[in-house]
Design a protein around this motif. Structure first.
Motif, PDB file in Angstrom:
ATOM      1  N   LYS A 389       0.855  -1.196   0.000  1.00  8.04           N
ATOM      2  CA  LYS A 389       0.000   0.000   0.000  1.00  8.04           C
ATOM      3  C   LYS A 389       0.890   1.246   0.000  1.00  8.04           C
ATOM      4  N   PRO A 390       0.562   2.270  -0.794  1.00  4.72           N
ATOM      5  CA  PRO A 390       1.381   3.497  -0.781  1.00  4.72           C
ATOM      6  C   PRO A 390       1.335   4.160   0.596  1.00  4.72           C
ATOM      7  N   GLU A 391       2.465   4.701   1.017  1.00  5.06           N
ATOM      8  CA  GLU A 391       2.487   5.436   2.285  1.00  5.06           C
ATOM      9  C   GLU A 391       3.035   6.838   2.036  1.00  5.06           C
ATOM     10  N   GLN A 490     -14.520  -1.423   5.131  1.00  5.04           N
ATOM     11  CA  GLN A 490     -14.895  -2.816   4.852  1.00  5.04           C
ATOM     12  C   GLN A 490     -13.657  -3.698   4.849  1.00  5.04           C
ATOM     13  N   GLY A 491     -13.838  -4.912   5.338  1.00  2.30           N
ATOM     14  CA  GLY A 491     -12.724  -5.854   5.357  1.00  2.30           C
ATOM     15  C   GLY A 491     -12.611  -6.622   4.055  1.00  2.30           C
ATOM     16  N   SER A 492     -11.761  -7.647   4.066  1.00  5.30           N
ATOM     17  CA  SER A 492     -11.541  -8.476   2.872  1.00  5.30           C
ATOM     18  C   SER A 492     -12.151  -9.865   3.075  1.00  5.30           C
ATOM     19  N   LEU A 493     -12.525 -10.469   1.965  1.00  8.68           N
ATOM     20  CA  LEU A 493     -12.889 -11.890   1.972  1.00  8.68           C
ATOM     21  C   LEU A 493     -11.620 -12.648   1.583  1.00  8.68           C
ATOM     22  N   VAL A 494     -11.157 -13.519   2.475  1.00  8.94           N
ATOM     23  CA  VAL A 494      -9.863 -14.180   2.284  1.00  8.94           C
ATOM     24  C   VAL A 494     -10.071 -15.671   2.058  1.00  8.94           C
ATOM     25  N   ALA A 495      -9.380 -16.221   1.048  1.00  8.37           N
ATOM     26  CA  ALA A 495      -9.507 -17.653   0.733  1.00  8.37           C
ATOM     27  C   ALA A 495      -9.006 -18.490   1.905  1.00  8.37           C
ATOM     28  N   PHE A 496      -9.785 -19.502   2.248  1.00  3.36           N
ATOM     29  CA  PHE A 496      -9.538 -20.334   3.417  1.00  3.36           C
ATOM     30  C   PHE A 496      -8.571 -21.478   3.085  1.00  3.36           C
ATOM     31  N   GLU A 497      -8.589 -21.906   1.802  1.00  6.10           N
ATOM     32  CA  GLU A 497      -7.697 -23.009   1.400  1.00  6.10           C
ATOM     33  C   GLU A 497      -7.279 -22.829  -0.057  1.00  6.10           C
ATOM     34  N   PHE A 576      -7.289  -0.336  -3.051  1.00  4.26           N
ATOM     35  CA  PHE A 576      -8.101  -1.183  -2.173  1.00  4.26           C
ATOM     36  C   PHE A 576      -7.302  -1.773  -1.021  1.00  4.26           C
ATOM     37  N   ILE A 577      -6.064  -2.184  -1.258  1.00  4.25           N
ATOM     38  CA  ILE A 577      -5.344  -2.966  -0.247  1.00  4.25           C
ATOM     39  C   ILE A 577      -5.124  -2.198   1.049  1.00  4.25           C
ATOM     40  N   GLU A 581      -1.778  -6.035   3.483  1.00  2.00           N
ATOM     41  CA  GLU A 581      -2.031  -6.726   2.209  1.00  2.00           C
ATOM     42  C   GLU A 581      -1.040  -6.267   1.139  1.00  2.00           C
ATOM     43  N   LEU A 582      -0.960  -7.058   0.058  1.00  2.00           N
ATOM     44  CA  LEU A 582      -0.067  -6.759  -1.067  1.00  2.00           C
ATOM     45  C   LEU A 582      -0.809  -6.986  -2.375  1.00  2.00           C
ATOM     46  N   VAL A 583      -0.316  -6.350  -3.435  1.00  2.00           N
ATOM     47  CA  VAL A 583      -0.800  -6.681  -4.786  1.00  2.00           C
ATOM     48  C   VAL A 583       0.298  -7.509  -5.447  1.00  2.00           C
ATOM     49  N   GLU A 584      -0.059  -8.705  -5.863  1.00  2.00           N
ATOM     50  CA  GLU A 584       0.877  -9.573  -6.597  1.00  2.00           C
ATOM     51  C   GLU A 584       0.728  -9.223  -8.079  1.00  2.00           C
ATOM     52  N   VAL A 585       1.809  -8.750  -8.680  1.00  2.00           N
ATOM     53  CA  VAL A 585       1.759  -8.251 -10.061  1.00  2.00           C
ATOM     54  C   VAL A 585       2.555  -9.194 -10.957  1.00  2.00           C
ATOM     55  N   THR A 586       1.907  -9.757 -11.965  1.00  2.00           N
ATOM     56  CA  THR A 586       2.612 -10.573 -12.961  1.00  2.00           C
ATOM     57  C   THR A 586       2.164 -10.094 -14.342  1.00  2.00           C
TER      58      THR A 586
END
Length: 610
Positions: A389-391, A490-497, A576-577, A581-586
């Motif tokens: 996230k930018p600071e 608002q929070g995030s919905l995070v994958a459980f598995e 958003f992050i 959190e991080l943004v994975e960039v590919t």
């Protein structure tokens, strides 16, 4: 004795973003005979970068030259975005006048004010070009009044207030001195430039001095310094000294090996050039913007505006997610470090620093757009990495008081959304400084707001104004810290598995908030797959399959209705992050993830932080 070079004019084209600067340069190039009659030329030929073309913005200033009669007009096309304002300030040191382009409907905008103030501070003559005169909703007379009001607000001199106005349609390639009709070509604009912008002055007998205002970079010849010869004559094989007014210790003897002038879109190699000409010089290592190339007979540097300091920073780090290395060409810290430091060759407003770990680098820039364009550029070149996230970069005054960057924000919104915008920006420590009716039912509101208050706001703004609002911001100054700002509610919905998302799992998850993925997407534990409708993060199992039974009911076989996922752009992802959190960039994907992927470790971290 100073003499004028009547065969040259040096101008910069300045404007707010999207008012038609680059299209105007296209028309001038075409009508000056730069291209053959049957030559196929791309639109906005000066915006050579892919990202510049797609976004319709100019990022780096570009040089070109056209001939009109016996006069050579050197033109510099400048960026309109405040994030690239460093480019504008420097370029104006090369020219003797500016063409200010203003949209015939929008009128003067925040960046118009920013670039015009810079030009007036340098006492540069101005030709005002009211562009897009063929727009159905054009209102040229009001726009002329608004421009004159802006001149007065910026304390323009009497000569500057007498600036000529030309009315044009850059797209159609026409111009005139009256808004009520258009000539068949841009002859009027050419002649106004030649008559109103003064010829460059200099002394041919003085020792040579060139102020480097822009840096280009080429894989084959390295750094190329671009600037105007203010006095004397420069020749190939001349021995010169490189000095800098902000770095008195710099005294480097070099030899001129390659010298170029501009003609159309190309650089022509020449053996000599004299005062008033804009030249490009290659073959000098470590050449920096603000350096003066001068004769050993008079090694005195020319004055130069210090480059604006960055206001935002982001961490660029090596991708360490479970999908690392699958989609990128360059994935190691060595690759990432070399590429970031290479960017410093051309982008002087950027800072890159090593951190206490070899896997991450702190990159500081002028704003979110500045940094997100760097991320997008690297991504297209095949790099795979993560960004935080930018600071905001804080400062301290001499009394130890904490200072933060403040932005001036101008918002144009339909009347029904004014309340929502004022409320949201108020929560983010924004102070309303002005509000007045704009054009076509829109209201214009101006705010002074901390830069950190704008991080993550643009998404909310688009939602609150149903996509109809326009927001522009520009750095103002550093002021005392305004206090804490409540961020994302608002929070995030995070994958459980880890696994592959399926319709049944998504169907159950979508009740909890908005999803960022559809079915058939590979996910990993700790990946952010949506936005929670409430505060706090929520773990969801998007890979959960339906239990099969022998029992059948009429409703069980009905197709599950899935809401289409929210597909976010790179800027929206960065907005958003949250801090954890991080943004994975590919090159192929943008994924959001938690810094700590394991759910149990995240809980321990939360307890520890409390």
């Amino acid at each position: 004795m100073k003499l004028k070079r009547e065969d040259i004019r040096n101008i910069a084209i300045i404007a707010h973003v999207d008012h038609g600067k680059t299209t105007l340069v296209d028309s001038l190039l075409k009508q000056s005979g730069t291209f053959r009659k049957n030559q196929v030329v791309a639109e906005r030929v000066m915006d050579s970068g892919d990202i510049e073309r797609e976004r319709g913005i100019t990022i780096l200033s570009k040089n070109t030259a056209i001939h009109y009669g016996d006069v050579k007009i050197n033109i510099v096309d400048t960026p309109g975005h405040a994030d690239f304002g460093g480019e504008v300030e420097r370029v104006l040191k090369m020219v003797d006048g500016v063409v200010l382009v203003v949209d015939a409907f929008e009128g003067p905008m925040p960046q118009t004010k920013f670039v015009l103030r810079r030009a007036l501070d340098l006492n540069l003559p101005v030709v005002v070009c009211v562009n897009k005169i063929d727009r159905p909703e054009a209102r040229p007379s009001e726009v002329v009044d608004e421009v004159l009001e802006l001149f007065m607000e910026l304390d323009a001199s009497d000569e500057q207030l007498d600036s000529p106005f030309v009315f044009a349609s850059a797209r159609a390639g026409t111009a005139s001195l009256s808004p009520s009709y258009q000539d068949e070509d841009m002859k009027v604009l050419f002649e106004t430039i030649i008559n109103h912008i003064p010829a460059p002055e200099g002394n041919i007998d003085e020792p040579v001095r060139v102020l480097v205002s822009t840096i280009d970079y080429n894989e084959y010849v390295g750094r190329i310094g671009i600037g105007k010869i203010s006095d004397g004559k420069l020749k190939i094989n001349d021995e010169v000294i490189v000095v800098n007014i902000h770095n008195p210790e710099k005294q480097k003897k070099v030899r001129i090996t390659k010298l170029y002038t501009y003609n159309g879109l190309s650089r022509n190699e020449v053996t000599e050039a004299s005062y008033g000409e804009i030249v490009a010089i290659s073959g000098i290592e470590d050449l920096m913007i603000g350096d003066t190339i001068c004769s050993p007979l008079n090694p005195t540097p020319l004055h130069f505006v210090k480059i604006s300091e960055p206001t935002l920073a982001m961490k660029f780090s090596v991708n360490d997610s479970p999908f690392a290395g699958k989609e990128g060409k360059y994935v190691t810290s060595r690759h990432l470090r070399a590429r970031l430091y290479k960017e410093l060759n051309t982008d002087v407003s950027l800072r890159v620093e090593d951190t206490d770990t070899t896997e991450a680098f702190k990159v500081s820039g002028r704003g979110e757009l500045h940094l997100s364009i760097l991320v997008e550029t690297l991504r297209r070149e095949g790099y795979e990495f993560q960004v935080s996230k930018p600071e905001v970069l804080f400062k301290e005054d001499e009394n130890g008081q904490k200072l933060e960057p403040i932005e001036q924000v101008t918002v144009d919104v339909p009347e029904e959304f004014v309340g929502a915008v004022i409320e949201k920006l108020g929560q983010r420590k924004g102070e309303m400084t002005n509000m007045y009716p704009g054009n076509s039912g829109y209201t214009r509101i101006e705010f002074s707001i901390p830069a950190r208050g704008l991080i993550g706001y643009r998404n909310d703004f688009l939602t609150d104004t149903k996509g109809t609002g326009i927001i522009n911001s520009i750095f103002d100054s550093y002021k005392p810290y305004k206090g804490d700002i409540p961020m994302r509610s608002q929070g995030s919905l995070v994958a459980f598995e880890s696994g592959e998302s399926v319709a049944y799992g998504l169907y159950n998850a979508q009740e909890r908030g908005a999803l960022f993925i559809g079915p058939g997407v590979k996910v990993y534990e700790g990946m952010v797959v949506g936005r929670n409708a409430r505060e706090g993060d929520l773990e969801v199992n998007v890979c959960k399959k339906k239990q099969l039974t022998n029992m059948r009911t009429s409703s069980a076989d009905e197709a599950l209705r899935l809401t289409p996922p929210v597909i976010m752009s790179l800027e929206q992802c960065i907005d958003f992050i949250d801090d954890d959190e991080l943004v994975e960039v590919t090159p192929k994907s943008l994924r959001l993830r938690k810094k700590i992927l394991d759910a149990n470790l995240r809980k321990k971290q939360r307890i520890h932080n409390k």
